[in-house]
Write a protein that holds these residues in place. Structure first.
Motif, short mmCIF file in Angstrom:
data_model
loop_
_atom_site.label_atom_id
_atom_site.label_comp_id
_atom_site.label_asym_id
_atom_site.label_seq_id
_atom_site.Cartn_x
_atom_site.Cartn_y
_atom_site.Cartn_z
N ASP A 223 37.25 36.83 50.66
CA ASP A 223 36.06 37.40 51.30
C ASP A 223 35.16 38.08 50.28
O ASP A 223 33.93 37.94 50.33
N LEU A 224 35.77 38.83 49.36
CA LEU A 224 34.99 39.54 48.35
C LEU A 224 34.23 38.56 47.45
O LEU A 224 33.07 38.80 47.09
N ILE A 225 34.90 37.48 47.08
CA ILE A 225 34.25 36.47 46.23
C ILE A 225 33.03 35.89 46.93
O ILE A 225 32.01 35.60 46.30
N LYS A 226 33.11 35.74 48.24
CA LYS A 226 31.99 35.18 49.01
C LYS A 226 30.90 36.24 49.24
O LYS A 226 29.71 35.90 49.30
N GLU A 227 31.30 37.51 49.36
CA GLU A 227 30.36 38.58 49.67
C GLU A 227 29.60 39.08 48.44
O GLU A 227 28.45 39.50 48.53
N MET A 228 30.27 39.08 47.28
CA MET A 228 29.72 39.71 46.09
C MET A 228 29.49 38.69 44.99
O MET A 228 30.14 37.64 44.95
N GLN A 229 28.56 39.01 44.11
CA GLN A 229 28.30 38.15 42.96
C GLN A 229 29.21 38.58 41.81
O GLN A 229 29.11 39.68 41.30
N ALA A 230 30.13 37.71 41.41
CA ALA A 230 31.04 37.95 40.30
C ALA A 230 31.76 39.30 40.42
O ALA A 230 31.60 40.17 39.57
N PRO A 231 32.54 39.48 41.48
CA PRO A 231 33.25 40.76 41.63
C PRO A 231 34.31 40.96 40.56
O PRO A 231 34.90 40.00 40.05
N LEU A 232 34.54 42.22 40.22
CA LEU A 232 35.61 42.61 39.31
C LEU A 232 36.75 43.14 40.16
O LEU A 232 36.59 44.15 40.85
N ILE A 233 37.91 42.49 40.11
CA ILE A 233 38.99 42.81 41.03
C ILE A 233 40.29 43.03 40.27
O ILE A 233 40.69 42.20 39.44
N VAL A 234 40.94 44.15 40.55
CA VAL A 234 42.26 44.46 40.02
C VAL A 234 43.21 44.63 41.20
O VAL A 234 42.91 45.35 42.15
N MET A 235 44.36 43.96 41.15
CA MET A 235 45.38 44.07 42.20
C MET A 235 46.67 44.55 41.54
O MET A 235 47.14 43.92 40.59
N CYS A 236 47.22 45.66 42.01
CA CYS A 236 48.41 46.19 41.36
C CYS A 236 49.37 46.74 42.39
O CYS A 236 49.05 46.85 43.58
N GLY A 237 50.58 47.08 41.94
CA GLY A 237 51.55 47.71 42.82
C GLY A 237 52.93 47.14 42.66
O GLY A 237 53.24 46.39 41.72
N ASP A 238 53.77 47.49 43.61
CA ASP A 238 55.14 46.98 43.70
C ASP A 238 55.13 45.86 44.74
O ASP A 238 55.07 46.12 45.93
N PHE A 239 55.21 44.62 44.27
CA PHE A 239 55.13 43.47 45.15
C PHE A 239 56.49 43.06 45.71
O PHE A 239 56.58 42.19 46.57
N ASN A 240 57.56 43.70 45.19
CA ASN A 240 58.93 43.35 45.59
C ASN A 240 59.18 41.85 45.50
O ASN A 240 60.01 41.29 46.20
N ARG A 241 58.42 41.19 44.65
CA ARG A 241 58.59 39.78 44.32
C ARG A 241 58.34 39.65 42.83
O ARG A 241 57.28 40.05 42.33
N SER A 242 59.31 39.14 42.13
CA SER A 242 59.18 39.04 40.68
C SER A 242 58.02 38.11 40.31
O SER A 242 57.71 37.16 41.04
N ALA A 243 57.38 38.40 39.21
CA ALA A 243 56.18 37.67 38.80
C ALA A 243 56.42 36.17 38.75
O ALA A 243 55.55 35.38 39.15
N GLU A 244 57.60 35.74 38.31
CA GLU A 244 57.88 34.32 38.18
C GLU A 244 58.17 33.65 39.52
O GLU A 244 58.29 32.41 39.60
N ASP A 245 58.30 34.45 40.60
CA ASP A 245 58.56 33.89 41.92
C ASP A 245 57.28 33.62 42.72
O ASP A 245 57.35 33.12 43.84
#
Length: 348
Positions: A223-245
């Motif tokens: 939604d953000l990609i559609k709403e904004m022009q070239a948004p800068l997005i950071v997603m962080c936290g404890d995903f309880n899923r290993s990066a390789e999964d």
């Protein structure tokens, strides 16, 4: 000096606070875990942002309200003195890492957030060195939520919660997805803070709920990609899923390597746990379980952003000599967390 204080209670809270610490350092002399200066504008017109993300492991205060985990309920092992000691140690970690934005998972309530702010403040007001803004969210009636401390203005906070009624089993309690708009100079950064369903109850049995949380993150990002022009997005936290999964796609080289699955579209992001060839960049992780490293804590980038440095903090006092997290023990009052902090610098 006038201090502004605003609190939005329950599902979310926003505070504007002044923070400055005089905590005595207990860090080893040669540790790479040292206080670093705040980042701002760099050469060539670029800006840099330093960020730390840390699951602080069941950070409860000393007041029993009924939603706490059992070991924190009116227990002789859990006292106000232990809470204050733990609070001071957390503030020391914050000031030694000294990022522009500090993200925490597993914080009990807004009272703990206020205690952190007050402990850091020490009665002082020094605008340029302080985290003046903080947010907190958690689900109504749940035990723990997520908090963010920022030196930059947080102009907007939204929460996105699951309400799934199509599964054979009822939806468990889950932390809402936090979406913050952070104003950095004349730029806006969208920050998503995640704490996905744990594997308690079985990894396979609970994976469906992490899949739903992945979908919410992917859909909101789309939604953000559609709403904004070239948004800068950071997603962080404890995903309880290993990066390789996650779904891994190495073809993106230095710009994307991880796929988030939405309802009808996918979102390609960058995870620092992998190198440009799509291979794991480190044998270690941020969480150590049953003798193995897991990379369940993550910082994902989307847009014209570059992570110029990234590491899991593996030095004393948050880790032992082998770099394994020194988890907090209620019965002794010692330790920090069963997760290592992630720290990074992002340029844009």
């Amino acid at each position: 000096m006038k201090k502004l204080l605003v609190i939005l209670v329950m599902v979310c809270g926003i505070l504007s606070v002044a923070v400055l610490t005089g905590c005595k350092s207990q860090f080893v002399k040669e540790s790479s875990f040292r206080r670093s200066g705040s980042t701002s504008e760099r050469g060539g017109g670029k800006q840099s942002l330093s960020l730390v993300c840390w699951n602080v492991q069941t950070f409860f205060d000393a007041v029993t309200t009924g939603n706490e985990y059992q070991e924190f309920k009116n227990s002789e092992r859990w006292t106000k003195e232990k809470y204050v000691k733990r609070l001071n140690k957390l503030c020391e970690i914050m000031t030694n890492l000294n990022p522009d934005i500090f993200v925490m998972e597993e914080v009990e309530n807004t009272e703990v957030v206020q205690d952190i702010a007050n402990t850091l403040a020490g009665g002082s007001w020094e605008h340029k060195k302080n985290w003046q803004y903080t947010c907190f969210t958690k689900e109504l009636g749940s035990a723990i939520g997520c908090a963010v401390f920022s030196r930059y203005e947080i102009s907007e906070l939204k929460t996105h919660a699951l309400d799934i009624r199509t599964q054979e089993t009822s939806q468990p309690s889950s932390r809402p997805l936090m979406q913050l708009t952070v104003n950095i100079g004349n730029r806006e950064l969208e920050l998503f803070v995640n704490h996905w369903k744990s594997k308690s109850g079985g990894e396979m049995e609970t994976e469906i709920w992490r899949d739903w949380q992945e979908l919410v993150l992917a859909e909101r990002t789309t939604d953000l990609i559609k709403e904004m022009q070239a948004p800068l997005i950071v997603m962080c936290g404890d995903f309880n899923r290993s990066a390789e999964d996650f779904v891994i796609e190495a073809a993106g080289g230095k710009t994307t390597n991880t796929v988030l699955r939405g309802n009808s579209e996918t979102v390609k992001v960058w995870s620092p746990w992998f190198n440009s060839a799509g291979k794991l960049s480190s044998e270690n992780g941020s969480y150590y379980y049953n003798g193995e490293w897991e990379r369940i804590d993550n910082i994902l980038l989307l847009g014209n952003l570059e992570m110029t440095s990234f590491s899991a903090v593996r030095d004393s006092p948050v880790a032992d000599e082998e770099g394994i997290p020194v988890s907090y023990k209620v019965y002794t009052g010692e330790g920090y967390s069963d997760h290592l902090p992630l720290k990074c610098v992002i340029s844009f």
